[in-house]
Design a protein around this motif. Sequence first.
Motif, short mmCIF file in Angstrom:
data_model
loop_
_atom_site.label_atom_id
_atom_site.label_comp_id
_atom_site.label_asym_id
_atom_site.label_seq_id
_atom_site.Cartn_x
_atom_site.Cartn_y
_atom_site.Cartn_z
N VAL A 122 -16.01 6.99 -3.18
CA VAL A 122 -15.21 6.55 -4.30
C VAL A 122 -15.02 7.64 -5.11
O VAL A 122 -13.98 7.84 -5.70
N ALA A 123 -16.09 8.46 -5.45
CA ALA A 123 -15.84 9.78 -6.28
C ALA A 123 -14.74 10.66 -5.63
O ALA A 123 -13.97 11.25 -6.39
N LEU A 124 -14.94 10.96 -4.29
CA LEU A 124 -13.79 11.82 -3.73
C LEU A 124 -12.48 11.12 -3.96
O LEU A 124 -11.34 11.86 -4.13
N HIS A 125 -12.33 9.82 -3.79
CA HIS A 125 -11.03 9.22 -4.03
C HIS A 125 -10.43 9.32 -5.37
O HIS A 125 -9.44 9.78 -5.66
N VAL A 126 -11.40 9.09 -6.31
CA VAL A 126 -11.26 9.63 -7.86
C VAL A 126 -10.64 11.05 -7.91
O VAL A 126 -9.47 11.15 -8.53
N ALA A 127 -11.38 11.82 -7.41
CA ALA A 127 -11.10 13.38 -7.30
C ALA A 127 -9.68 13.75 -6.86
O ALA A 127 -8.75 14.25 -7.36
N GLU A 128 -9.30 13.10 -5.85
CA GLU A 128 -8.13 13.19 -5.21
C GLU A 128 -6.91 12.71 -6.10
O GLU A 128 -5.76 13.20 -6.20
N ARG A 129 -7.07 11.46 -6.70
CA ARG A 129 -6.14 10.96 -7.55
C ARG A 129 -6.04 11.81 -8.71
O ARG A 129 -4.99 11.97 -9.29
N VAL A 130 -6.94 12.33 -9.29
CA VAL A 130 -6.93 13.23 -10.52
C VAL A 130 -6.07 14.50 -9.94
O VAL A 130 -5.25 14.95 -10.80
N ALA A 131 -6.37 15.04 -8.84
CA ALA A 131 -5.75 16.37 -8.39
C ALA A 131 -4.06 16.08 -8.25
O ALA A 131 -3.34 16.73 -8.60
N ALA A 132 -3.73 14.81 -7.85
CA ALA A 132 -2.34 14.27 -7.76
C ALA A 132 -1.63 13.85 -9.02
O ALA A 132 -0.45 14.35 -9.18
N LEU A 133 -2.35 13.28 -9.85
CA LEU A 133 -1.60 12.72 -11.12
C LEU A 133 -2.19 13.74 -12.25
O LEU A 133 -1.17 13.45 -13.63
N ALA A 134 -3.00 14.48 -12.35
CA ALA A 134 -3.47 14.97 -13.52
C ALA A 134 -4.17 16.27 -13.33
O ALA A 134 -5.43 16.43 -13.73
N PRO A 135 -3.44 17.12 -12.55
CA PRO A 135 -4.18 18.44 -11.77
C PRO A 135 -4.72 19.55 -12.84
O PRO A 135 -5.49 20.24 -12.89
N ARG A 136 -4.29 19.17 -14.43
CA ARG A 136 -4.66 20.22 -15.46
C ARG A 136 -5.47 19.46 -16.18
O ARG A 136 -6.23 20.27 -17.12
N ALA A 146 -25.84 12.43 -10.88
CA ALA A 146 -24.71 13.14 -11.61
C ALA A 146 -24.53 14.63 -10.76
O ALA A 146 -23.54 14.83 -10.53
N GLY A 147 -25.72 15.11 -10.55
CA GLY A 147 -25.77 16.58 -9.71
C GLY A 147 -24.87 16.36 -8.31
O GLY A 147 -24.06 17.22 -7.98
N MET A 148 -25.32 15.24 -7.61
CA MET A 148 -24.81 15.13 -6.20
C MET A 148 -23.44 14.67 -6.35
O MET A 148 -22.49 15.29 -5.43
N ILE A 149 -23.00 13.64 -7.05
CA ILE A 149 -21.64 13.10 -7.54
C ILE A 149 -20.89 14.56 -7.93
O ILE A 149 -19.45 14.80 -7.35
N ARG A 154 -16.37 18.35 -6.69
CA ARG A 154 -16.01 19.76 -6.68
C ARG A 154 -15.22 20.25 -5.14
O ARG A 154 -14.45 21.25 -5.36
N ARG A 155 -15.26 19.68 -4.38
CA ARG A 155 -14.67 20.02 -3.03
C ARG A 155 -13.14 19.95 -3.37
O ARG A 155 -12.34 20.35 -2.64
N VAL A 156 -12.72 18.79 -4.23
CA VAL A 156 -11.30 18.41 -4.51
C VAL A 156 -11.03 19.45 -5.71
O VAL A 156 -9.81 19.85 -5.78
N LEU A 157 -11.74 19.31 -6.87
CA LEU A 157 -11.47 19.70 -8.10
C LEU A 157 -11.97 21.16 -8.63
O LEU A 157 -11.45 21.74 -9.44
#
Length: 446
Positions: A122-136, A146-149, A154-157
């Motif tokens: 789920v966190a990876l999906h969130v990261a992908e949507r952030v990268a697509a819609l709010a990359p800045r 928190a550390g693991m998530i 980071r793999r996306v963002l």
Amino acid sequence: MRLAVLGGGGFRVPLVYGALLRDRAKPRVQEVVLYDVSAQRLETIGHVLRQLAAGHDDPPVVRTTTDLDTALREADFVFSAIRVGGLAGRTADERVALELGLLGQETTGPGGIAYGLRTIPVALHVAERVAALAPRAWVINFTNPAGMITEAMRRVLGDRVIGICDSPIGLIRRAAAALGLDPARVSPDYVGLNHLGWLRGLVHQGRDVLPGLLADDVALVKVEEARIFGPEWVRTLGALPNEYLYYYYFTREAVAAISGPTRGESLLGQQDAFYAAVRARPDEALAEWLSARRQRDATYMAEARDATDAGEREAADLEAGGYEGIALALMAAIARGEPATMILNVRNGSAVPGLPEDAVVEIPCAVGGAGVRPFATRPLPGRFLGLLQQVKAVEQTAIEAALTGSSDLAVAAFALHPLVDSVTTAHRLLDGYRARIPELAAVFPS
């Protein structure tokens, strides 16, 4: 600025909004978009926020949505505090482990692994949507573990996701206060992973005052962590441990102390009562929230304090605030270019010798308009480094398991953890969690 809050129907969202109301510097957050999968929870928290804002000039506008893309679009900052599986999932995290004689805790040990395994996709999906819609946008992650998530996102963002936690700053405040010092005027030598770190030094006016604190019987017992772990043990360590290390150093006592409802079960009852009360009496939403918050804060890590006769939490601790202040300070440092030093969950690089470069660690960092720069740390002794290396290997194995859907890797993550005592038990853990948590079963169907 626009802030998107993921998990916007969560109980602690008013803490974040309250911090925003107190912030008058420019630029400031002018719009808050709350996202949650539950429209009912959003409505409840909306009542609380409106009552919090009463009497404030120009409070941030609040909008709510159950659509993730709507929340993220044009956001400057994203605050992520989601709970995949809800509190029902947390109670299963705790109970499955306890029924096998293991520690049942939300972020530490088997429960933390189970929480991470279902949350990472789920966190990876969130990261992908952030990268697509709010990359800045900058993503501030408080989703546990928190550390693991943060490491998975980071793999996306990359560096645009930063993990936060209030445990280290609470420890530093208590240590400084015990010495009669202003916490804002000390420099901490803190190092570790999220919920697994040590305060090894505390510099004031160029001098490390921590050895003096450890040697002072009267001052030391003012620090909650010293009461929990015992003065003799913290002196043996030569450091003040993060409170969550109680589960590693006193595992048997921690398991034995959970004799009644678990923390998750208690919170589930408290929060169900809170949301029901606000639905019935929306005009009293703020009063209901304040009452529930006092009860929640007073019982935090109660099993550790009860087992060690550490006493109730200090009133100053409850009033000092926590992660909401860290989130606001981080946003202010980046958006306004106000230099700050903060303990954050960030990519290691070479900051902590002995841990992988790509590992997310929890250490002091310089923060400013250009982002975050971790400070180098002194080499760790084996009694600390060995535990960090083992738990980090577990976290990275869990990430790969969640990304690939590999049950074998999921079992390995459980089996490699120092609080799990056999591979057979690891298999039973995965089976137990699959049976009770649908969100985890969806990641590992067989």
